[in-house]
Scaffold this motif. Structure first.
Motif, PDB file in Angstrom:
ATOM      1  N   MET B   1      39.979  68.217  58.808  1.00 21.92           N
ATOM      2  CA  MET B   1      38.808  69.069  58.733  1.00 21.92           C
ATOM      3  C   MET B   1      37.950  68.641  57.545  1.00 21.92           C
ATOM      4  SD  MET B   1      38.829  71.592  60.952  1.00 21.92           S
ATOM      5  CE  MET B   1      38.129  73.039  60.189  1.00 21.92           C
ATOM      6  N   LEU B   2      36.701  68.343  57.824  1.00 22.59           N
ATOM      7  CA  LEU B   2      35.773  67.957  56.758  1.00 22.59           C
ATOM      8  C   LEU B   2      34.778  69.098  56.574  1.00 22.59           C
ATOM      9  CD1 LEU B   2      34.803  65.542  54.925  1.00 22.59           C
ATOM     10  CD2 LEU B   2      33.204  64.994  56.762  1.00 22.59           C
ATOM     11  N   ARG B   3      34.658  69.584  55.339  1.00 20.68           N
ATOM     12  CA  ARG B   3      33.733  70.670  55.053  1.00 20.68           C
ATOM     13  C   ARG B   3      32.705  70.217  54.034  1.00 20.68           C
ATOM     14  NH1 ARG B   3      34.996  74.526  52.123  1.00 20.68           N
ATOM     15  NH2 ARG B   3      37.160  74.125  51.551  1.00 20.68           N
ATOM     16  N   ASP B   4      31.484  70.723  54.147  1.00 23.50           N
ATOM     17  CA  ASP B   4      30.567  70.670  53.021  1.00 23.50           C
ATOM     18  C   ASP B   4      29.863  72.022  52.969  1.00 23.50           C
ATOM     19  OD1 ASP B   4      28.487  70.632  54.842  1.00 23.50           O
ATOM     20  OD2 ASP B   4      27.806  68.622  54.343  1.00 23.50           O
ATOM     21  N   GLU B   5      28.832  72.137  52.108  1.00 26.26           N
ATOM     22  CA  GLU B   5      28.219  73.450  51.921  1.00 26.26           C
ATOM     23  C   GLU B   5      27.496  73.942  53.172  1.00 26.26           C
ATOM     24  OE1 GLU B   5      27.574  70.684  50.450  1.00 26.26           O
ATOM     25  OE2 GLU B   5      25.432  70.278  50.364  1.00 26.26           O
ATOM     26  N   SER B   6      27.293  73.044  54.147  1.00 26.92           N
ATOM     27  CA  SER B   6      26.567  73.460  55.346  1.00 26.92           C
ATOM     28  C   SER B   6      27.496  73.842  56.499  1.00 26.92           C
ATOM     29  CB  SER B   6      25.615  72.345  55.798  1.00 26.92           C
ATOM     30  OG  SER B   6      26.356  71.249  56.296  1.00 26.92           O
ATOM     31  N   GLY B   7      28.779  73.532  56.398  1.00 24.73           N
ATOM     32  CA  GLY B   7      29.689  73.878  57.476  1.00 24.73           C
ATOM     33  C   GLY B   7      30.909  72.982  57.513  1.00 24.73           C
ATOM     34  N   ALA B   8      31.535  72.876  58.677  1.00 23.51           N
ATOM     35  CA  ALA B   8      32.781  72.107  58.798  1.00 23.51           C
ATOM     36  C   ALA B   8      32.815  71.401  60.136  1.00 23.51           C
ATOM     37  CB  ALA B   8      33.984  73.037  58.667  1.00 23.51           C
ATOM     38  N   VAL B   9      33.549  70.296  60.181  1.00 22.83           N
ATOM     39  CA  VAL B   9      33.710  69.558  61.440  1.00 22.83           C
ATOM     40  C   VAL B   9      35.121  68.956  61.478  1.00 22.83           C
ATOM     41  CG1 VAL B   9      32.817  67.358  60.561  1.00 22.83           C
ATOM     42  CG2 VAL B   9      32.564  67.891  62.988  1.00 22.83           C
ATOM     43  N   GLN B  10      35.615  68.793  62.702  1.00 19.78           N
ATOM     44  CA  GLN B  10      36.949  68.230  62.863  1.00 19.78           C
ATOM     45  C   GLN B  10      36.850  66.714  62.970  1.00 19.78           C
ATOM     46  OE1 GLN B  10      39.757  70.539  65.262  1.00 19.78           O
ATOM     47  NE2 GLN B  10      39.904  68.737  66.583  1.00 19.78           N
ATOM     48  N   LEU B  11      37.685  66.007  62.217  1.00 19.83           N
ATOM     49  CA  LEU B  11      37.751  64.545  62.326  1.00 19.83           C
ATOM     50  C   LEU B  11      39.031  64.198  63.088  1.00 19.83           C
ATOM     51  CD1 LEU B  11      36.990  63.563  58.577  1.00 19.83           C
ATOM     52  CD2 LEU B  11      35.362  64.048  60.427  1.00 19.83           C
ATOM     53  N   VAL B  12      38.925  63.271  64.010  1.00 21.08           N
ATOM     54  CA  VAL B  12      40.138  62.892  64.731  1.00 21.08           C
ATOM     55  C   VAL B  12      40.372  61.389  64.659  1.00 21.08           C
ATOM     56  CG1 VAL B  12      40.156  64.840  66.336  1.00 21.08           C
ATOM     57  CG2 VAL B  12      38.875  62.775  66.932  1.00 21.08           C
ATOM     58  N   HIS B  13      41.645  61.037  64.620  1.00 16.39           N
ATOM     59  CA  HIS B  13      42.031  59.629  64.627  1.00 16.39           C
ATOM     60  C   HIS B  13      43.387  59.538  65.318  1.00 16.39           C
ATOM     61  CE1 HIS B  13      42.373  55.494  63.506  1.00 16.39           C
ATOM     62  NE2 HIS B  13      43.563  55.732  62.953  1.00 16.39           N
ATOM     63  N   PRO B  14      43.373  59.264  66.631  1.00 11.31           N
ATOM     64  CA  PRO B  14      44.651  59.206  67.360  1.00 11.31           C
ATOM     65  C   PRO B  14      45.501  58.034  66.875  1.00 11.31           C
ATOM     66  CG  PRO B  14      42.736  59.192  68.870  1.00 11.31           C
ATOM     67  CD  PRO B  14      42.231  58.907  67.496  1.00 11.31           C
ATOM     68  N   ARG B  15      46.758  58.292  66.699  1.00 10.82           N
ATOM     69  CA  ARG B  15      47.712  57.219  66.376  1.00 10.82           C
ATOM     70  C   ARG B  15      47.757  56.220  67.531  1.00 10.82           C
ATOM     71  NH1 ARG B  15      50.584  55.669  61.852  1.00 10.82           N
ATOM     72  NH2 ARG B  15      51.058  57.458  60.549  1.00 10.82           N
ATOM     73  N   SER B  16      47.826  54.966  67.203  1.00 14.47           N
ATOM     74  CA  SER B  16      48.023  53.992  68.292  1.00 14.47           C
ATOM     75  C   SER B  16      49.466  53.470  68.228  1.00 14.47           C
ATOM     76  CB  SER B  16      47.016  52.846  68.173  1.00 14.47           C
ATOM     77  OG  SER B  16      47.004  52.342  66.870  1.00 14.47           O
ATOM     78  N   PHE B  17      49.940  53.111  69.362  1.00 17.48           N
ATOM     79  CA  PHE B  17      51.350  52.698  69.461  1.00 17.48           C
ATOM     80  C   PHE B  17      51.486  51.284  69.997  1.00 17.48           C
ATOM     81  CE2 PHE B  17      51.248  57.249  69.565  1.00 17.48           C
ATOM     82  CZ  PHE B  17      52.309  57.628  68.743  1.00 17.48           C
ATOM     83  N   ASN B  18      52.545  50.622  69.601  1.00 18.64           N
ATOM     84  CA  ASN B  18      52.872  49.317  70.169  1.00 18.64           C
ATOM     85  C   ASN B  18      53.428  49.492  71.582  1.00 18.64           C
ATOM     86  OD1 ASN B  18      52.197  47.939  67.754  1.00 18.64           O
ATOM     87  ND2 ASN B  18      54.182  48.585  66.881  1.00 18.64           N
ATOM     88  N   GLU B  19      53.578  48.381  72.267  1.00 14.20           N
ATOM     89  CA  GLU B  19      54.082  48.444  73.643  1.00 14.20           C
ATOM     90  C   GLU B  19      55.462  49.050  73.727  1.00 14.20           C
ATOM     91  OE1 GLU B  19      53.791  44.839  75.810  1.00 14.20           O
ATOM     92  OE2 GLU B  19      51.594  44.787  75.691  1.00 14.20           O
ATOM     93  N   ASP B  20      56.264  48.838  72.679  1.00 16.59           N
ATOM     94  CA  ASP B  20      57.625  49.368  72.712  1.00 16.59           C
ATOM     95  C   ASP B  20      57.689  50.835  72.268  1.00 16.59           C
ATOM     96  OD1 ASP B  20      57.102  49.214  70.059  1.00 16.59           O
ATOM     97  OD2 ASP B  20      58.803  47.897  69.551  1.00 16.59           O
ATOM     98  N   GLY B  21      56.514  51.453  72.057  1.00 20.37           N
ATOM     99  CA  GLY B  21      56.499  52.886  71.737  1.00 20.37           C
ATOM    100  C   GLY B  21      56.561  53.198  70.253  1.00 20.37           C
ATOM    101  N   THR B  22      56.757  52.183  69.412  1.00 21.76           N
ATOM    102  CA  THR B  22      56.761  52.433  67.964  1.00 21.76           C
ATOM    103  C   THR B  22      55.312  52.521  67.468  1.00 21.76           C
ATOM    104  OG1 THR B  22      56.811  50.064  67.547  1.00 21.76           O
ATOM    105  CG2 THR B  22      58.939  51.233  67.581  1.00 21.76           C
ATOM    106  N   PRO B  23      55.085  53.280  66.356  1.00 20.87           N
ATOM    107  CA  PRO B  23      53.716  53.393  65.842  1.00 20.87           C
ATOM    108  C   PRO B  23      53.192  52.028  65.430  1.00 20.87           C
ATOM    109  CG  PRO B  23      55.185  54.963  64.773  1.00 20.87           C
ATOM    110  CD  PRO B  23      56.053  54.024  65.555  1.00 20.87           C
ATOM    111  N   ALA B  24      51.920  51.747  65.808  1.00 20.75           N
ATOM    112  CA  ALA B  24      51.286  50.491  65.418  1.00 20.75           C
ATOM    113  C   ALA B  24      50.878  50.562  63.950  1.00 20.75           C
ATOM    114  CB  ALA B  24      50.061  50.240  66.292  1.00 20.75           C
ATOM    115  N   GLU B  25      50.667  49.402  63.356  1.00 20.06           N
ATOM    116  CA  GLU B  25      50.150  49.389  61.971  1.00 20.06           C
ATOM    117  C   GLU B  25      48.743  49.952  61.972  1.00 20.06           C
ATOM    118  OE1 GLU B  25      50.319  46.414  59.174  1.00 20.06           O
ATOM    119  OE2 GLU B  25      52.397  45.811  59.567  1.00 20.06           O
ATOM    120  N   ASP B  26      48.455  50.823  61.040  1.00 27.13           N
ATOM    121  CA  ASP B  26      47.178  51.519  61.082  1.00 27.13           C
ATOM    122  C   ASP B  26      46.830  51.994  59.674  1.00 27.13           C
ATOM    123  OD1 ASP B  26      45.061  53.273  61.394  1.00 27.13           O
ATOM    124  OD2 ASP B  26      45.832  54.110  63.281  1.00 27.13           O
TER     125      ASP B  26
END
Lengths: 406, 406
Positions: B1-26
């Motif tokens: 959640m990013l806020r400033d004096e004018s309001g707030a907004v949601q930031l999203v960053h989905p995790r990416s995964f390798n083919e074998d299902g382990t988390p990718a470097e990110d």
């Protein structure tokens, strides 16, 4: 002549005569004859348009007068009284239209600024004037008996303006009194004066502060010119100039060189300018750029407070400026140092003890975005705008080392 | 959640995964994981509209983050911290959106008032806060070391507001700090607070002052409701009511009778009301007129300052009022005595020495039109508007007998 805060109008009441040429009995004429200047009254009559009347082409043919408050006929001050004597009788002095106009101009100027701030999402803060410790230096502080302890009167809202940035307020403003126990008697100093303060977050450098500053000067001067331009020309003989942007910017070291080339050597041991130097550089700017304003920038760290940010590539210089208007400094602005470790180092560098400023350093420990701002003396702006000889004239009730009344 | 004096907004960053299902470097995901709450940063990314997102139906798919200032992860205060503890860490406390909203509301309220004043030809004055003597009484004055003498901090701009009437300014306003060396620790008191002051000439009675006063409350509340009504409902659970005019007016003696009929006897030896009496009369007014405001009028001369005008036909009563809002007094107003002989008599009647007030009496010797005005506590208005439990919450940085920091 009947005046109020909105203007003046001529009242007429022709004497009537008997058939033999002697004056007729006329109670209204007798009342008029007995009036002292400065009497407050309500007049009723008929509005007459007459192009020969100088004052707006109208006059009022009197039907009656109702006296609200009589005045003492002898007044203790005249136009040629000394400024000190006039300040003793300030309420009479302010009856002079030229003098009250100053405060109508002040009203317009401040409202134009505040409107700009509000429309640009600035938050108004009222910072405390009672402090537990000094804000910038221990010199020239007024001490207050505060229950079982001592308090000090704020010399500036500096720390509290910066606190708003730590609080995430983003952009803030305040117009409020400041206090300096300065024993000097110059035309430009007072012990209590009104400061115009701004502070904004998310700046890249002091350049962003200067851009805000010049915008404010433009909207303020434009509003004053629109509303009072004619009166200012009539009563002060000044055609007000709305400045163009950008204002000239000259690094201080360069400004000193220019002044030196003009034959004036600033008689100071430190890197600072002096009042005559400011006049000289202003004259140069007027000749070269036909501008009444100049930003002197990049002051040496040695003559700036610890909280001014220093150049990334030269710690000897700061991201700061002074604004000079008609040859006199009216404001200091800067980017502030927001990195707590650098700030601590700069406090030590100034020979001060970070422990004493711990409450201020706390603001930065929890994160503060890059920010900056300026403080500007309201009375100085008015004084220089209207060509007044001193700050007393631009202050409703002046306070100096020997003046606490009325 | 990013806020400033004018309001707030949601930031999203989905995790990416390798083919074998382990988390990718990110690297970005790692940065996000390491962020403490309160970090100041700049985010770049793509704005996505998505109706499922509660916060305004938008979110930002992150491309990158630039950290401007890191925060300490552990904060010393929480939502349930005591108000005193929160005041110690006010800059963190003000990061809470509900708390910073109070000051955005303050900004809107003040600007609405000033706009009304400016559009109606009021002049803004900055009266001095350093005085040579007391303005109303010698009690609760802060004493200042002033070079070789003493000065006092103004408890109100009363005398200087009136001076503007002597100067023919007509109508004036000021919003500025006032100081009272009041050792009490109630929820409604502070040693430094912001006062809203007005003074106008050419009135017939305090009725004209009350009319101005209620107009100001309407324009102020309307502006706040228009700009912040929804937020106030969401964050304070209050549906703001813009008051209707005229506000109910009840002479104080009658109000005391009403309160007494309700079964509450004001435990005071003098003619005054007390806080519980104010709550009771406010409850009566709410029940009877469905109104949040009430003017209590015609206070006894014995409990009003010497400068309040007394009734022409009953010197025991004054042309004065208090304004009560949601059960608490927020303001005192009055017609002032402008006849110097009557004023002197009233000073003597209060057991005071006219010689000590000679500089003030001078204002009236040269004529002053009939005038009146009011002073109102800004923090109290905000406190009562938003249902805050105390004045501390409505003050940027509270000052009390044991609080001078931060």
């Amino acid at each position: 002549m009947l005046r109020d805060e909105s203007g003046a109008v001529q009242l007429v009441h022709p004497r009537s005569f008997n058939e033999d040429g002697t004056p007729a009995e006329d109670a209204l004429a007798d009342t008029i004859s007995g009036l002292a200047q400065g009497t407050f009254l309500t007049a009723t009559g008929e509005l007459k348009h007459d192009e020969r009347v100088k004052l707006g082409g109208v006059e009022i043919k009197l039907d009656g007068l109702e006296i609200a408050a009589e005045a003492i006929p002898e007044t203790p001050i005249a136009e040629d009284s000394s400024v000190d004597k006039r300040m003793d009788w300030r309420f009479l002095d302010l009856r002079v239209p030229r003098n009250s106009l100053i405060f109508r101009i002040q009203t317009t100027l401040e409202h134009a600024w505040r409107t700009y701030w509000v429309e640009n999402d600035f938050i108004e803060v009222h910072t405390p004037k009672l402090m537990a410790s000094a804000s910038e230096s221990n010199a020239e502080l007024f001490e207050v008996e505060y229950f079982d302890t001592k308090a000090y009167l704020a010399q500036s809202p500096q720390f509290f303006k910066q606190m708003a940035q730590a609080a995430g307020f983003g952009k803030i403003f305040e117009i409020a009194p400041s206090f300096r126990a300065d024993p000097s008697f110059t035309s430009r100093h007072a012990t209590e004066f009104t400061m115009v303060d701004n502070e904004i977050s998310w700046i890249d450098s002091h350049e962003d502060v200067m851009e805000l500053h010049e915008k404010l000067m433009v909207v303020g001067f434009q509003a004053v010119k629109d509303k009072h331009g004619e009166e200012i020309e009539k009563l002060f003989g000044i055609e007000l100039t709305v400045p163009t942007t950008p204002f000239p910017r000259i690094p201080l070291a360069e400004a000193k060189q220019i002044v030196s080339d003009r034959g004036y050597t600033v008689p100071r041991a430190d890197a600072d300018m002096d009042p005559e130097g400011e006049r000289q550089i202003a004259a140069y700017v007027k000749e070269t750029y036909d501008h009444d304003f100049v930003f002197l920038t990049d002051y040496a760290s040695s003559i700036r407070p610890f909280y001014h940010m220093r150049h990334a590539d030269d710690a000897g210089l700061t991201n700061s400026y002074d604004l000079v208007y008609n040859g006199v400094e009216i404001s200091t602005g800067a980017q502030r140092e927001h990195r707590v470790d650098v700030l601590e180092a700069q406090i030590r560098d100034k020979g001060m003890d970070p422990a004493e400023l711990d409450f201020y350093l706390d603001f930065f420990r929890y994160g503060v975005p890059p920010h900056g701002g300026f403080g500007m003396g309201l009375g100085r702006v008015l004084m220089l705008m209207l060509g007044l000889p001193n700050l007393r004239e631009a202050t409703y009730l002046f306070r100096g080392p020997t003046r606490l009344t009325p």
